[in-house]
Write an enzyme that holds these catalytic residues in place. Sequence first.
Site, short mmCIF file in Angstrom:
data_model
loop_
_atom_site.label_atom_id
_atom_site.label_comp_id
_atom_site.label_asym_id
_atom_site.label_seq_id
_atom_site.Cartn_x
_atom_site.Cartn_y
_atom_site.Cartn_z
N GLN A 87 0.86 -1.18 0.00
CA GLN A 87 0.00 0.00 0.00
C GLN A 87 0.90 1.23 0.00
O GLN A 87 1.72 1.40 0.89
CB GLN A 87 -0.91 0.03 1.23
CG GLN A 87 -1.92 1.17 1.19
CD GLN A 87 -2.71 1.29 2.47
OE1 GLN A 87 -2.21 1.78 3.47
NE2 GLN A 87 -3.95 0.84 2.44
N TYR A 119 -6.61 10.79 3.67
CA TYR A 119 -5.19 10.97 3.40
C TYR A 119 -5.07 12.01 2.26
O TYR A 119 -6.06 12.62 1.86
CB TYR A 119 -4.56 9.64 3.01
CG TYR A 119 -4.26 8.71 4.17
CD1 TYR A 119 -5.12 8.62 5.27
CD2 TYR A 119 -3.14 7.90 4.17
CE1 TYR A 119 -4.85 7.77 6.32
CE2 TYR A 119 -2.87 7.03 5.23
CZ TYR A 119 -3.72 6.97 6.30
OH TYR A 119 -3.46 6.13 7.35
N ARG A 146 -9.72 -7.48 10.39
CA ARG A 146 -9.74 -7.88 11.79
C ARG A 146 -9.87 -9.39 11.98
O ARG A 146 -9.27 -9.95 12.91
CB ARG A 146 -10.89 -7.17 12.51
CG ARG A 146 -10.68 -5.69 12.70
CD ARG A 146 -11.93 -4.98 13.18
NE ARG A 146 -12.97 -4.98 12.16
CZ ARG A 146 -14.19 -4.49 12.34
NH1 ARG A 146 -14.53 -3.98 13.51
NH2 ARG A 146 -15.08 -4.52 11.36
#
Length: 398
Positions: free
Chosen positions: A101, A171, A350
Amino acid sequence: MNTQPNVFTPAKLGPVTLRNRIIKAATFEASSPNALVTDDLITYHRLPAAGGVGMTTVAYLAVSQGGRTEGNVIWWRPEAMPGLKKLTEAIHAEGAAISAQIGHAGPVANARSTKATAYAPVRFFNPLSMRFAKKATREDINDIIGAHANAARMAIEAGFDAVEIHLGHNYFASSFLSPLINRRDDEFGGSLENRAKVARGMVMAVRRAVEKEGTPIAVTAKLTMADGVRGGIPLEESLQTAKWLEEDGGLDALELTAGSSLVNPMYLFRGDAPVKEFAGAFKPPLRWGIRMTGKKFLRSYPYREAFLLRDAKLFRAELKMPLILLGGITNRETMDLAMAEGFDFVAMGRALLAEPDLINRIKDDGDAHSIRSLCTHCNKCMATIYSHTHCVVTGSPG
């Protein structure tokens, strides 16, 4: 005739073939204390690779020193390359692919921690760093776009199979897309067409860099569908941005996300809001401030399986490019639902943090569909990204 793909069959992601359609989503590992790869970081990704995912995503590899969220985040530079090569080799040895990423944190960056200038569409105050991000000039924007191209070239050299361009969570690119944050009145502000120039420029710069290198590597992006904030990124505008990205032809797939790291992080992390644990990760007076106002920042949204599917289906109906469904993917039924709805891949966060071997267990379970994730959606793992990311229920991955 049923043409729904089996989630466990090999699939093409651009020029790369994954052994299945399951991707370990980018989740900050807090395993690079010196902004370099460690054995701990390698283990963090090797476990889900050995556990059966088709590809694991390393988060977050910033395109510049100032593009980091905080000081321990790795950024692309020569000193980081030996460790990154060791990391990709370890994942390939497990039979999985690995994605990097890449992105610039923009106003999310903690300038106090990174010891570098943070940039935003306008001068913007970050309460975590207690500093202002600088309004990015046209030259700054061009430099950041160019840094994405350089990161892609270095990712190829390091042996990555894919790069994921971060266009979400407010971002740098996402902050330009946000009407709430982007108050500019120049060529990068005002209309959505202007606000989308940064995101589109990043993607095409990466695509050109990859094609010039001549090495087969997939190019994907993570895009916020909606940030759940009044005046923020609306679903309709995000869909139009996605259409432009598809028309530009720079992406092999798009991963759909939600929320804002600046103002509404729980819109992505549905379930319990860990205000107490989040406050405990900081020192006073910030700790006290989070305890007093944390419920406004960490809003609680109920968890349900495939909780982003409703919005993501609107994108699936309008786009032809491969799409990656994220959010509430924990069992075989939900994976099969994603395939039935026309999504090409699923991304898990998760659930794999709690159980890195979950995919192998689901696969071995076959048609029984009896395997259930141990993740309780307590979200207490969120606070561990400031120390060492792990599941507080199972203790995994370390």
